[in-house]
Design a protein around this motif. Structure first.
Motif, short mmCIF file in Angstrom:
data_model
loop_
_atom_site.label_atom_id
_atom_site.label_comp_id
_atom_site.label_asym_id
_atom_site.label_seq_id
_atom_site.Cartn_x
_atom_site.Cartn_y
_atom_site.Cartn_z
N ASP A 11 -1.51 18.14 -0.91
CA ASP A 11 -0.15 17.76 -1.33
C ASP A 11 0.88 18.74 -0.78
O ASP A 11 1.97 18.35 -0.35
N VAL A 36 4.76 1.43 -3.27
CA VAL A 36 4.85 2.79 -3.77
C VAL A 36 5.17 3.69 -2.58
O VAL A 36 4.65 3.47 -1.49
N THR A 64 -2.74 11.43 0.00
CA THR A 64 -3.50 11.71 -1.22
C THR A 64 -3.20 10.58 -2.19
O THR A 64 -2.32 9.75 -1.95
N THR A 66 -1.98 11.11 -5.11
CA THR A 66 -1.02 11.65 -6.08
C THR A 66 0.10 10.66 -6.39
O THR A 66 0.34 10.32 -7.56
N GLN A 67 0.82 10.18 -5.37
CA GLN A 67 1.95 9.26 -5.62
C GLN A 67 1.44 7.87 -6.02
O GLN A 67 2.10 7.17 -6.80
N MET A 69 -1.20 7.14 -7.86
CA MET A 69 -1.52 7.16 -9.29
C MET A 69 -0.28 7.37 -10.14
O MET A 69 -0.13 6.74 -11.19
N ALA A 70 0.64 8.23 -9.69
CA ALA A 70 1.87 8.47 -10.46
C ALA A 70 2.72 7.20 -10.54
O ALA A 70 3.37 6.95 -11.55
N GLY A 71 2.68 6.39 -9.49
CA GLY A 71 3.47 5.16 -9.46
C GLY A 71 2.77 3.97 -10.08
O GLY A 71 3.32 2.87 -10.13
N GLY A 72 1.51 4.15 -10.54
CA GLY A 72 0.78 3.04 -11.15
C GLY A 72 0.51 1.91 -10.17
O GLY A 72 0.44 0.75 -10.56
N TRP A 73 0.34 2.25 -8.91
CA TRP A 73 0.16 1.24 -7.85
C TRP A 73 -1.28 0.82 -7.74
O TRP A 73 -2.16 1.67 -7.85
N SER A 75 0.29 -2.35 -9.68
CA SER A 75 0.35 -2.63 -11.11
C SER A 75 -0.51 -3.83 -11.47
O SER A 75 -0.78 -4.69 -10.64
N ARG A 87 -6.80 1.00 -6.48
CA ARG A 87 -5.72 1.90 -6.05
C ARG A 87 -5.95 2.43 -4.64
O ARG A 87 -5.01 2.92 -4.02
#
Length: 125
Positions: A11, A36, A64, A66-67, A69-73, A75, A87
């Protein structure tokens, strides 16, 4: 190295040397775009990488989760035991790089102790 250490290290490298790209999956009927923004390192293929149907218009990409999972992609998906993780980018998803939408041709998730720490993508277009 723990998975968390590997993710943090990558990251940091992506934050410093990468660029913002949009990861897109088209799903449903009618098709709905699920997007995302991810940090990515995008590089053209080298001469020795160009085999089969690959051309100079293809690129290698590193991201990675990171984004993602953070964005819930993307949905609306449920992680089912034993099923592929929805994901993880897949063939026929898209990555917009510098405003140009490119098709994901291949995704190679790299794991440490069962945790995806990096995803290598090959994109065309």
């Amino acid at each position: 190295m723990t998975p968390a250490e590997a993710i943090a290290m990558l990251d940091g490298q992506l934050a410093e040397h990468g660029e913002d790209c949009i990861l897109r999956r088209k799903e449903g009927s009618p098709l709905v775009d699920k997007d995302v923004t991810v940090r990515a390192l995008v590089r053209g293929l080298r001469a020795e990488d160009i085999v089969g149907t690959a051309t100079q218009a293809w690129s290698k990409v590193v991201i990675t989760m990171t984004q993602v999972m953070a964005g819930g992609w993307p949905s609306g998906h449920v992680l089912a035991p034993g099923a592929a993780d929805p994901r993880i980018p897949r063939t026929n998803d898209f990555l917009t790089v510098k405003g140009k939408q490119r098709q994901i041709m291949f995704a190679d998730p790299i794991s440490i102790d069962g945790t995806v720490v990096r995803v290598n993508l090959t994109v065309a277009g």
